[in-house]
Design an enzyme around this catalytic site. Structure first.
Site, short mmCIF file in Angstrom:
data_model
loop_
_atom_site.label_atom_id
_atom_site.label_comp_id
_atom_site.label_asym_id
_atom_site.label_seq_id
_atom_site.Cartn_x
_atom_site.Cartn_y
_atom_site.Cartn_z
N CYS A 115 17.84 55.10 31.06
CA CYS A 115 18.99 54.04 30.82
C CYS A 115 18.85 52.40 31.01
O CYS A 115 19.10 51.80 30.23
CB CYS A 115 20.24 54.43 30.49
SG CYS A 115 20.46 55.82 29.18
N HIS A 255 24.53 48.10 28.35
CA HIS A 255 23.78 48.94 28.10
C HIS A 255 24.98 49.66 27.57
O HIS A 255 26.32 49.83 27.58
CB HIS A 255 23.61 49.85 29.08
CG HIS A 255 22.36 51.74 29.08
ND1 HIS A 255 21.83 51.74 27.74
CD2 HIS A 255 23.28 53.01 28.74
CE1 HIS A 255 22.05 52.91 27.71
NE2 HIS A 255 22.29 53.45 28.27
N ASN A 285 23.58 55.61 21.74
CA ASN A 285 22.72 54.93 22.60
C ASN A 285 21.32 55.02 22.20
O ASN A 285 20.60 56.01 22.35
CB ASN A 285 23.17 55.44 23.71
CG ASN A 285 22.23 55.71 25.09
OD1 ASN A 285 21.15 54.69 25.15
ND2 ASN A 285 22.97 56.37 25.97
O1 UT7 Z 1 23.29 56.27 28.61
C1 UT7 Z 1 23.12 57.24 29.52
C2 UT7 Z 1 24.29 57.44 30.47
N1 UT7 Z 1 24.77 58.51 29.37
C3 UT7 Z 1 26.58 58.44 29.71
O2 UT7 Z 1 26.30 57.02 30.32
C4 UT7 Z 1 27.65 59.05 29.26
C5 UT7 Z 1 28.07 59.47 30.12
N2 UT7 Z 1 29.25 60.59 28.95
C6 UT7 Z 1 29.82 60.11 28.38
O3 UT7 Z 1 29.94 59.19 27.73
C7 UT7 Z 1 30.90 61.57 27.90
O4 UT7 Z 1 30.73 61.85 29.02
C8 UT7 Z 1 30.65 62.08 26.43
C9 UT7 Z 1 31.15 60.73 24.83
C10 UT7 Z 1 29.49 62.85 26.83
C11 UT7 Z 1 31.32 63.30 26.32
O5 UT7 Z 1 33.02 62.74 26.88
P1 UT7 Z 1 34.55 63.66 27.26
O6 UT7 Z 1 35.27 63.23 27.31
O7 UT7 Z 1 33.77 63.76 28.83
O8 UT7 Z 1 33.87 64.90 26.60
P2 UT7 Z 1 33.85 66.74 27.83
O9 UT7 Z 1 32.26 66.47 28.11
O10 UT7 Z 1 34.23 66.68 28.95
O11 UT7 Z 1 34.08 67.77 27.04
C12 UT7 Z 1 36.01 67.69 26.92
C13 UT7 Z 1 35.97 68.44 25.45
C14 UT7 Z 1 35.08 69.68 25.82
O12 UT7 Z 1 36.47 71.15 25.19
P3 UT7 Z 1 37.27 71.93 26.42
O13 UT7 Z 1 36.71 72.27 27.53
O14 UT7 Z 1 38.05 70.24 26.96
O15 UT7 Z 1 37.82 72.76 25.35
C15 UT7 Z 1 33.64 69.77 24.62
O16 UT7 Z 1 33.39 70.85 24.45
O17 UT7 Z 1 35.24 68.02 24.40
C16 UT7 Z 1 34.37 68.57 24.10
N3 UT7 Z 1 33.27 68.54 22.99
C17 UT7 Z 1 33.38 67.46 21.94
N4 UT7 Z 1 34.12 68.01 20.80
C18 UT7 Z 1 34.59 67.93 19.42
C19 UT7 Z 1 32.48 68.23 23.25
N5 UT7 Z 1 31.67 67.05 22.86
C20 UT7 Z 1 32.36 67.67 21.74
C21 UT7 Z 1 32.00 66.32 20.34
N6 UT7 Z 1 32.95 67.06 19.77
N7 UT7 Z 1 30.71 66.32 19.99
#
Ligand code: UT7
Length: 331
Positions: A115, A255, A285
């Site tokens: 990215c 970004h 993204n």
């Molecule tokens: O451009 C390159 C660099 N990339 C980035 O900068 C991305 C950086 N990361 C992020 O933006 C975030 O980590 C995400 C948007 C990918 C995820 O958000 P998060 O707040 O970090 O969620 P998480 O992965 O910690 O997941 C929290 C919960 C989990 O459930 P439990 O284990 O708490 O029950 C996930 O399973 O949210 C769940 N989850 C979802 N729920 C509904 C993960 N994806 C989804 C979804 N819909 N699409």
């Protein structure tokens, strides 16, 4: 040292027509519009359908740019193609694009910094101008992320989209152009955001495909933690090094990975939201496409002499920030 800088003199952008909304994603994976919007800021993204690679989008962006600038493709000296989704592993998509557009006098190469690719490309491209070696350098950021996204993985498929943007760099001796850049990388972060197979370490086999290893793998939480601090820190660092305060900055061009990362960066820089280019809600993204697509969308509002900070964080890990002074009145 000369006082020649590399100025952006034209921009172009392209996103495909197909709109993949959060509502449609709700029918594909276990997610909700509410979750996606509140965790990322994304409402929809664009998808390039069919057997067409990222250069098809780049071609549209570059032809538009050449038209705007009123120059022919044969005038381009160098093409830097920033992408994680080139048409093929080889030959380089810079070559493919040059052929499609008719940039017959250009040489080119692909640049992969995930990215952060576009700001790496902008910085390295500007050096060819500053040294006086070349007069017209094209920096392209193009990604068809849908070609490497697993649409059964709700943690990644909601984030990414397809799109391309391009800028033209030309010599400027009036004090505008790329002023400074801080680029960083840390390969220890490579296992948190990557494609597990397809390269020379683990070439594709029936097994790798069955295991879905040709898709993007991301440990979102870890990437988020690094992105939020590194992107904000490096943006602040480039401001400080150039004795700029929030008041001096006309625009932050971040970004577009997650609205929360963008907000944290703007806060650290002391910028209000009105000074931040944000289109993540429409495109998600697009990896290398995000920053040039923002410049393309905001071009009409940009004025000669505006101070811009471009900043990014991506897989690798890679990150950085560029300080540039805009060289023409967009309107
Ligand atoms: O451009 C390159 C660099 N990339 C980035 O900068 C991305 C950086 N990361 C992020 O933006 C975030 O980590 C995400 C948007 C990918 C995820 O958000 P998060 O707040 O970090 O969620 P998480 O992965 O910690 O997941 C929290 C919960 C989990 O459930 P439990 O284990 O708490 O029950 C996930 O399973 O949210 C769940 N989850 C979802 N729920 C509904 C993960 N994806 C989804 C979804 N819909 N699409």
């Amino acid at each position: 040292m000369t006082n020649i800088r590399a100025a952006i003199t034209a921009v172009g952008g392209y996103v495909p027509d197909y709109v993949l909304t959060n509502k449609e994603l709700e029918t594909m994976v276990d997610t909700t519009d509410d979750w996606i919007t509140s965790r990322t800021g994304i409402k929809e993204r664009r998808i390039l359908k069919g057997e067409r690679g990222s250069t098809e989008m780049a071609k549209e962006a570059v032809e538009q740019l050449l038209n705007k600038r009123g120059i022919g493709p044969e005038e381009i000296d160098l093409v830097i193609y920033c992408s994680v989704t080139p048409d093929l592993i080889f030959p380089a998509s810079a070559n493919i694009l040059s052929d499609k557009v008719g940039m017959v006098n250009a040489f080119g190469y692909d640049l992969n910094a995930a990215c952060s690719g576009f700001i790496y490309g902008l910085t390295t491209g500007s050096k060819f101008i500053e040294t006086g070696v070349y007069k017209k350098v094209l920096v392209v950021g193009a990604d068809k992320m849908s070609s490497i996204i697993d649409y059964t993985d709700r943690a990644t498929c909601i984030i990414f989209g397809d799109g391309a943007g391009a800028v033209l760099l030309e010599p400027d001796d009036s004090g505008n152009g790329v002023m400074d850049a801080i680029l960083r990388s840390d390969g220890a972060g490579r296992e948190f955001l990557y494609q597990k197979s397809g390269g020379s370490q683990r070439p594709p086999t029936e097994e790798t495909v069955k295991n879905r290893e040709h898709y993007v793998y991301q440990e979102g939480k870890t990437v988020f933690k690094f992105a939020v601090s590194k992107m904000a820190d490096v943006s602040y660092e480039v401001m400080e090094r150039n004795k700029l305060t929030g008041e001096d900055i006309a625009w932050l061009v971040p970004h577009q990975a997650n609205l929360r990362i963008i907000d944290a960066t703007a806060n650290r820089m002391g910028l209000s939201t009105e000074k931040v280019m944000i289109n993540i809600q429409k495109y998600g993204n697009t990896t290398n496409g995000t920053i040039p697509l923002c410049l393309h969308e905001w071009e009409n509002q940009l004025k000669k002499g505006d101070n811009l900070i471009l900043s990014a964080f991506g897989g690798g890990f890679t990150w950085g920030a560029v300080y540039l002074r805009w060289a023409y009145d967009g309107a």
